[in-house]
Design an enzyme around this catalytic site. Structure first.
Site, PDB file in Angstrom:
ATOM      1  N   GLU A 188       4.794   5.922  -1.627  1.00  0.00           N
ATOM      2  CA  GLU A 188       5.022   5.950  -0.179  1.00  0.00           C
ATOM      3  C   GLU A 188       6.109   6.938   0.254  1.00  0.00           C
ATOM      4  OE1 GLU A 188       5.525   2.064   1.501  1.00  0.00           O
ATOM      5  OE2 GLU A 188       3.605   1.354   0.761  1.00  0.00           O
TER       6      GLU A 188
ATOM      7  N   GLU B 293      -1.446  -1.502  -3.198  1.00  0.00           N
ATOM      8  CA  GLU B 293      -0.646  -2.575  -2.588  1.00  0.00           C
ATOM      9  C   GLU B 293      -1.384  -3.115  -1.383  1.00  0.00           C
ATOM     10  OE1 GLU B 293       3.441  -1.730  -1.488  1.00  0.00           O
ATOM     11  OE2 GLU B 293       3.779  -0.618  -3.347  1.00  0.00           O
TER      12      GLU B 293
HETATM   13  C1  FCB Z   1       5.574  -1.340   0.754  1.00  0.00           C
HETATM   14  C2  FCB Z   1       6.474  -1.053  -0.416  1.00  0.00           C
HETATM   15  C3  FCB Z   1       6.799  -2.270  -1.227  1.00  0.00           C
HETATM   16  C4  FCB Z   1       7.047  -3.465  -0.349  1.00  0.00           C
HETATM   17  C5  FCB Z   1       5.907  -3.677   0.599  1.00  0.00           C
HETATM   18  C6  FCB Z   1       6.041  -4.888   1.469  1.00  0.00           C
HETATM   19  O1  FCB Z   1       5.789  -0.406   1.761  1.00  0.00           O
HETATM   20  O2  FCB Z   1       5.898  -0.090  -1.254  1.00  0.00           O
HETATM   21  O3  FCB Z   1       7.895  -1.983  -2.044  1.00  0.00           O
HETATM   22  O4  FCB Z   1       8.244  -3.288   0.341  1.00  0.00           O
HETATM   23  O5  FCB Z   1       5.783  -2.549   1.413  1.00  0.00           O
END
Ligand code: FCB
Length: 786
Positions: A157, A358
């Site tokens: 990210e 994620e």
């Molecule tokens: C993402 C991050 C992770 C966590 C989630 C909720 O942006 O990569 O580390 O903080 O959000």
């Protein structure tokens, strides 16, 4: 119906990151990272550094096939450069060995935001040298783990790391500079490219990157993705998409920045840091793109908005809150957004393999003696898996799905309050306990699929129906009240057992004595307040539609306030809607102290924890004022009233801000709400400034009064004086000339208010909602000044 199954070989697992779980921040020579310096929270996190084996065992028991973890750069290079620290690498070597022994494929992320503080002190990401250091670090880690780790992700990210870390400053290192944010973003891209080259040269099996990708849409599109956009909204959506998504996708996958982004970067510190050849370095072929998806970005054009510091260049774009279900983070739950992201990537980059690296949610978990029944998290993941599957059926090459995250952990600036884990962690004892979602996910993995119909979670109503009693009775039994006969109790408990009913947080917090009545409290009935009347009508019909009875109460005297508070204290209502709380009175506060769910129409004068629904009054007023300015008007008077209304104060603030930007000073006349007072105020404005060329009124009734007064004074509208109002009441389109005004979404406001209250009654987490307004241009402002 077919059981929703995933493709053969689909990879299931979880993701974590080093800083969020490891703790042991000075063990075995680890150096400080920017997060150790920035974060106010103690960083023991989940003490995973010492509990690694237990955590691997847990994952094996849950059937995980893949584990995405991150390597902590300051464990490997405590000072950012020099010789790698062997003890730091030992930890990951053992972790990887244990994973492989447990049959879990390791996916290593090299940068999940924990830059060595030493490198921050030498310039951090705005410095080009950091990208080179990163490539050295990647090579050092590969040197130790390369034979055992199949998939490498360079950077996680970069948008968050660059724009929250160096732009808005809410993440480490907490710098606030648009120029540094853009430089950081570029150097992270460069770091990705250089590290990819280094990994490939060392023979890495697969290399990818992880991006947070959010579809960008307007509020209306949230309910209807295909909705056509006005030109202004399409531009706003496109610009935010370029900043959030394409700024990273296109350099990595096409070797170029989006064309419309270049002037934006140029304006914020220039493009000098983008050197010849950088984009070729960045655009290394990728084996896999990791997609992190949580929620869409919801925006619309709003000319008066200043840029959001996390999105430099976003001037004129409003980031909207929308009345949908949200997680405890306040992030709207829009599973279809995941389909959109995956579909778009497959269309634009048909050869690229994708993996959802994620996805998950923070909810308030209730720990009970018999487990953690996190039904909301299960529904969240399940709905997103269905969305993923729709993209797969259309042909998207999605190779796997990793839940964020294994353990409740340290959620960056938000600390320990956020609960994203499938496994609960008691931070006092470090005890791990799988939540229901973990067990449910284990079954999904085992089946490589979902169940035919989403498991219908039995509700209080289902139990009541099965036991042949009222929901109030079920509620009493669940909450252990003594007033229920033994027979009834037995039959309710039998129904609870047979249905597998789990009294979640909501049911446990239910008041046991339900009245199914809502008190609608009208705090200041005003003559001519059509808006309030309309909201009352919509809210009433919506709540009645949800099976509630409405008691209308007037709050016009101190005595009536006392009666209303008593009414709530006696639990004669399940909830209260208060509209509008326009005085700095204490009614809202007193009502909230009774514990009865309360929602407000309009932002309260005194900040409080009570959720409200409001519209963007300041933005609307600024848009109307800017419109008058664009029509060449310079002597603009504002009719303000009534000043005790927070909405009017906000409209005045928006008007002043727009004038200020144009270097002009305000000219004000006060009024109440009536046409007559609008007329009087217009006459006063003319007297104060005979060359007045525009009037902006805080309400349409006032504007209509002003039209009359101007006509009587022999001024032509709009040739001599342009007039704009606010609210867009019905009469606004029937005036001569038709009135330019700011439309307030009355029905949406009422809908949001009713939804907010119903969510509160269900014990769900709620946040305030601010809805956008929109300028409606009619003839009263149409002619430009010669
Ligand atoms: C993402 C991050 C992770 C966590 C989630 C909720 O942006 O990569 O580390 O903080 O959000």
């Amino acid at each position: 119906m077919k059981v929703p199954r995933f493709p053969d070989g689909f990879v299931w697992g979880v993701s974590t990151s080093a800083f969020q779980i490891e703790g042991a921040t000075s063990a075995d020579g680890r150096g400080p990272s920017i997060w150790d310096v920035f974060s106010a929270d103690r960083a023991e996190a989940c003490d995973h550094y010492h509990r690694r084996s237990e955590d691997v065992r847990l994952m094996r028991e849950l059937g995980m096939a893949a584990y995405r973890f991150s390597v902590s750069w300051p464990r490997v290079f405590p000072d950012g450069s020099g010789k790698p620290n062997p003890a730091g690498l030992d930890f990951y070597e053992r972790l990887v060995d244990e994973l492989l022994a447990a049959g879990i494929a390791p996916y290593a992320t090299l940068y999940h935001w924990d830059l060595p503080q030493a490198l921050e002190e030498r310039g951090g990401w705005p410095s080009r040298d950091t990208a080179r250091r990163f490539a050295d670090y990647a090579a050092a880690v590969h040197d130790r783990l390369g034979e055992r780790v199949g998939t490498w992700f360079t950077i996680n990210e970069p948008w968050v790391a660059a724009f929250l870390g160096y732009g808005s400053g809410v993440h480490a290192p907490g710098r606030k500079s648009a120029a540094e944010a853009f430089r950081s973003a570029h150097h992270m891209l460069l770091a990705h490219g250089l590290a990819t080259q280094a990994l490939r040269a060392a023979g890495a099996a697969k290399v990818g990157a992880v991006l947070n990708l959010s579809p960008v849409m307007t509020p209306a599109q949230v309910g209807d993705f295909g909705r056509e956009l006005s030109q202004e909204d399409a531009e706003a959506v496109g610009r935010i998409d370029a900043l959030a998504n394409r700024q990273f996708l296109e350099p990595m996958l096409r070797g170029a920045y989006p064309a419309e982004l270049l002037p934006v970067i140029e304006r914020h510190g220039g493009l000098g840091h983008v050197r010849d050849g950088d984009l070729d370095t960045i655009a290394q072929p990728l084996d896999l793109l990791g997609v992190n998806y949580y929620t869409p970005l919801v925006v619309q054009a709003q000319p008066s908005e200043a840029a959001d510091p996390a999105f430099p260049g976003s001037d004129g774009v409003l980031f909207c809150t929308i009345p949908t279900a949200v997680t405890a983070m306040g992030w709207p739950i829009v599973p279809g957004g995941l389909t959109l992201v995956l579909r778009r990537l497959s269309e634009e980059y048909p050869d690229l393999d994708l993996m959802v690296t994620e996805n998950g949610a923070d909810f308030v978990d209730v720990v009970t003696g018999d487990g953690i029944h996190d039904v909301e998290r299960i529904s969240f993941i399940e709905d997103h898996l269905r969305a993923l599957l729709s993209a797969v059926r259309e042909g998207a090459r999605v190779r796997g799905y990793l839940v964020w995250t294994l353990l409740d952990n340290l959620e960056w600036s938000d600390g320990y309050q956020r609960k994203f884990g499938l496994v609960h962690v008691d931070f006092a004892t470090q005890r791990r306990r799988p939540k229901d979602s973990a067990l449910w996910y284990r079954d999904v993995i085992r089946r490589n699929g979902l169940t035919e119909t989403p498991p219908r979670r039995p509700t209080l109503e289902t139990v009541a129906a099965r036991a042949g009693v009222s929901r109030a009775t079920v509620s009493r039994v669940v909450n252990g009240e003594a007033s229920v006969s033994a027979d009834v109790r037995t039959s309710v408990l039998r129904a609870v057992k047979e249905l597998g009913y789990v009294p979640n947080a909501a049911a446990r917090s239910l008041v046991t004595r339900r009245t199914d009545t809502i008190a609608l409290v009208l705090s200041v009935p005003r003559q001519g307040d059509a808006l309030t009347a309309a909201v009352v009508q919509y809210v009433t019909s919506m709540l009645e539609g949800a099976g509630k009875q409405i008691t209308l109460m007037l709050a016009d005297t101190a005595e009536s306030h006392r009666r209303i508070v008593q009414h709530a204290e006696a639990r004669l209502a399940d909830g209260v809607v208060l509209l509008p709380p326009d005085r700095a009175d204490t009614l809202a506060e007193r009502l909230s102290r009774t514990g009865v769910p309360l929602v407000l129409l309009g932002k309260p004068a005194v900040a409080s924890m009570v959720p409200y629904v409001d519209v963007d009054n300041a933005g609307g007023a600024a848009a109307a004022t800017e419109h008058l300015l664009a029509r060449g008007r310079r002597r603009i008077g504002m009719i303000c009233g009534p000043m005790d209304l927070v909405a009017v104060q906000d409209r005045l603030a928006g008007h002043r801000a727009a004038l200020h930007r144009a270097g002009l000073r305000p000219l004000l006349a006060l009024a109440d709400v009536t046409r007559a007072s609008g007329a009087a105020a217009a006459r006063q404005l003319l007297a104060d400034d005979p060359s007045l060329d525009a009037v902006f009124a805080a309400g349409d009734q006032l504007a209509i009064g002003a039209l009359h007064a101007l006509h009587e004074a022999g001024r032509r509208v709009p040739e001599d004086v342009a007039v704009a109002g606010f609210d867009d009441i019905d009469a606004a389109s029937a005036t001569t000339p038709g009135l330019t005004t700011v439309r307030v979404p009355v029905a949406d406001q009422a809908l949001a208010l009713a939804r907010l209250l119903l969510s509160r009654l269900e014990g769900r987490h709620t946040t305030s909602v601010v809805l956008p307004t929109r300028l409606v241009v009619r003839d009263s402002t149409s002619a430009s000044r010669p």
